[in-house]
Design a protein around this motif. Structure first.
Motif, short mmCIF file in Angstrom:
data_model
loop_
_atom_site.label_atom_id
_atom_site.label_comp_id
_atom_site.label_asym_id
_atom_site.label_seq_id
_atom_site.Cartn_x
_atom_site.Cartn_y
_atom_site.Cartn_z
N PRO A 245 0.84 -1.21 0.00
CA PRO A 245 0.00 0.00 0.00
C PRO A 245 0.87 1.25 0.00
O PRO A 245 1.91 1.30 0.64
N GLY A 246 0.41 2.27 -0.70
CA GLY A 246 1.21 3.47 -0.85
C GLY A 246 0.57 4.73 -0.32
O GLY A 246 1.09 5.82 -0.55
N ARG A 247 -0.52 4.60 0.43
CA ARG A 247 -1.20 5.79 0.93
C ARG A 247 -1.67 5.55 2.36
O ARG A 247 -2.15 4.46 2.69
N VAL A 248 -1.51 6.55 3.18
CA VAL A 248 -1.97 6.48 4.55
C VAL A 248 -2.66 7.80 4.89
O VAL A 248 -2.26 8.87 4.40
N ASP B 193 1.71 10.34 1.23
CA ASP B 193 2.23 9.43 0.21
C ASP B 193 3.41 8.70 0.81
O ASP B 193 4.44 9.31 1.14
N LEU B 194 3.29 7.38 0.98
CA LEU B 194 4.33 6.62 1.66
C LEU B 194 5.64 6.62 0.88
O LEU B 194 6.72 6.55 1.48
N LEU C 8 -4.41 2.88 6.75
CA LEU C 8 -3.52 2.47 5.66
C LEU C 8 -4.36 1.88 4.54
O LEU C 8 -5.18 0.98 4.78
N GLN C 9 -4.15 2.36 3.29
CA GLN C 9 -4.94 1.90 2.16
C GLN C 9 -4.06 1.74 0.92
O GLN C 9 -3.02 2.38 0.79
N HIS C 10 -4.53 0.85 0.02
CA HIS C 10 -4.01 0.84 -1.34
C HIS C 10 -4.68 1.95 -2.15
O HIS C 10 -5.83 2.30 -1.90
#
Length: 449
Positions: free
Chosen positions: A380-383, A400-401, A422-424
């Motif tokens: 996942p790249g977004r929190v 943006d991770l 935490l999300q994709h």
């Protein structure tokens, strides 16, 4: 073209059509049900677009306060005041002797095992609360603030001036049998410390006693300060207590101030509730409560006076718990409640790691995702950091991770009450579904043909 080549071409075409159908079905399914970006949207604001008021102040650079500022410096000579018990011996007067009888020797008094005073001689005479000393045959003497030598001279002069003793016979002996003490209440909510091996469980779910402990301590004169009160009850506050000490005075004036303060605050709250559009006021700092910080910024010396750290009878020293200084997790992270560190900063990457999530690695078993049950190859790249604001508001800080990993400035610090989701991204879920489909359905078709 021979028959063998024609057969291979048909098989390849059939496999491609099967894969295309599976991918198209996956895209359609993801678009309507699987992509949490569409089904559970969060209106986030990138961290670099928010003003500084939405972010926590760093505390990594805070330094401990010099604890000697919490202690009184005793005077060179002990000064007498109300509550002291003096040993007084006046030959011929205390005790009274007949004219021709030999004088009685003065009694010897040995202090308690916990006392630091040397043995004393004389008959015990208590100094009254008004600072006077009552002796036979003379008016009470005002000894408030005098040293032992000055008290001795005052007694000698009083008996000579009243023609009770001749100058050559006036040789009083004055010692200290017992120092005055101050009864102070200490209430602590730090529970005796944390188990550093299991900080989260110990802090949140009872690895240590979370109930407040109280004690009544007797502090000798010139040791009736905040530091001695803390030392007598276990030392400085532990990790599960706030980095400050509260002092509540027992005087009636201070109690009235605190009562008036709370009455004014509740009156403001009731007035604000009459207007549905008004924002309820937050509880301000009570001016009648002394707050002594234990960590400050470098170069800052707190303005702490001797009057502030001096404790009197009935004063309360309060060590408050950090029980509410926690953050929460959800989304692809394991749901939970985790404590914030007291003495150092925790950014969003560290908070994810503490919660059991890995930054930059794939996840499996996540909730709310189509591919959660089968695992994912692309991490996942977004929190989102859901942060509370005034008037029961909220701001969602989007991180943006990828940027956060490469740029420390893109890692917001976590505050008490934050919720980390935490999300994709939708593109990541589509790619994960395509990869999962290929390695299941596509490989199976290849092996079948």
């Amino acid at each position: 073209m021979n028959r063998k080549s024609l057969l291979v071409g048909k098989r390849a075409s059939r496999i491609l059509r099967s894969l295309s159908t599976a991918v198209a079905a996956g895209l359609l399914c993801t678009s309507f049900t699987g992509c949490t970006t569409l089904t559970q949207p969060i209106d986030g604001v990138p961290a670099n677009r928010l003003p500084d008021t939405f972010f926590a102040e760093p505390k990594n650079d805070l330094v401990p306060v010099d604890i000697s500022l919490l202690s009184l410096e005793p005077p060179r000579d002990y000064q007498i005041s109300g509550g002291d018990i003096l040993g007084v011996y006046i030959e011929g007067v205390l005790p009274f002797n007949p004219p021709n009888a030999p004088p009685e020797p003065p009694p010897v008094n040995f202090p308690d095992s916990e006392s630091t005073l040397p043995p004393s001689i004389g008959y015990p005479i208590a100094v009254q609360d008004d600072g006077t000393l009552a002796l036979p045959l003379i008016e009470p003497l005002d000894v408030e603030g005098l040293t032992l030598e000055q008290v001795r001279e005052s007694i000698r002069d009083a008996y000579i001036d009243n023609e009770i003793l001749r100058p050559e016979k006036a040789r009083p002996i004055v010692t200290i049998i017992k120092e005055r003490t101050y009864d102070v209440i200490v209430v602590r909510e730090d529970g005796g410390g944390l188990n550093v091996q299991n900080l989260a469980a110990d802090y949140i779910r009872g690895g240590s006693d979370r109930s407040a402990s109280g004690a009544m301590v007797k502090l000798p004169a010139y040791q009736n300060d905040v530091l001695h009160a803390l030392v007598e009850t276990g030392g400085l506050p532990g990790l599960n207590a706030k980095n400050e000490v509260k002092v509540l005075r027992a005087t009636e004036a201070d109690q009235r101030k605190r009562s008036q303060f709370m009455q004014q605050f509740y009156a403001q709250q009731r007035a604000a509730m009459l207007d549905p559009c008004a924002c309820p006021p937050e509880l301000p700092e009570d001016p009648s409560i002394l707050r002594i910080p234990l960590r400050v910024k470098p170069g800052v010396i707190p303005d702490i006076t001797n009057e502030q750290i001096t404790l009197q009878d009935g004063d309360i020293v309060y060590i408050e718990s950090r029980e509410t200084e926690v953050y929460y997790t959800g989304g692809l992270l394991p749901g939970g409640e985790f404590p914030l560190p007291r003495d150092y900063d925790l950014d969003v990457l560290g908070a994810i790691a503490v919660a059991g999530g890995g930054v930059g690695k794939s996840v499996s078993g996540g909730s709310g995702s189509l591919i959660g049950s089968a695992g994912s190859s692309i991490p996942p790249g977004r929190v989102y950091i859901l942060r509370k604001t005034r008037c029961n508001g909220q701001v969602a800080i989007e991180v943006d991770l990828t940027k956060a990993i490469n740029d420390p400035k893109s890692r917001p610090l976590i505050m008490a009450g934050d919720t980390i989701i935490l999300q994709h991204t939708c593109e990541e879920e589509v790619l994960n579904f395509g990869i999962a489909t290929f390695f299941t359905y596509g490989i199976r078709e290849l092996l079948r043909n």
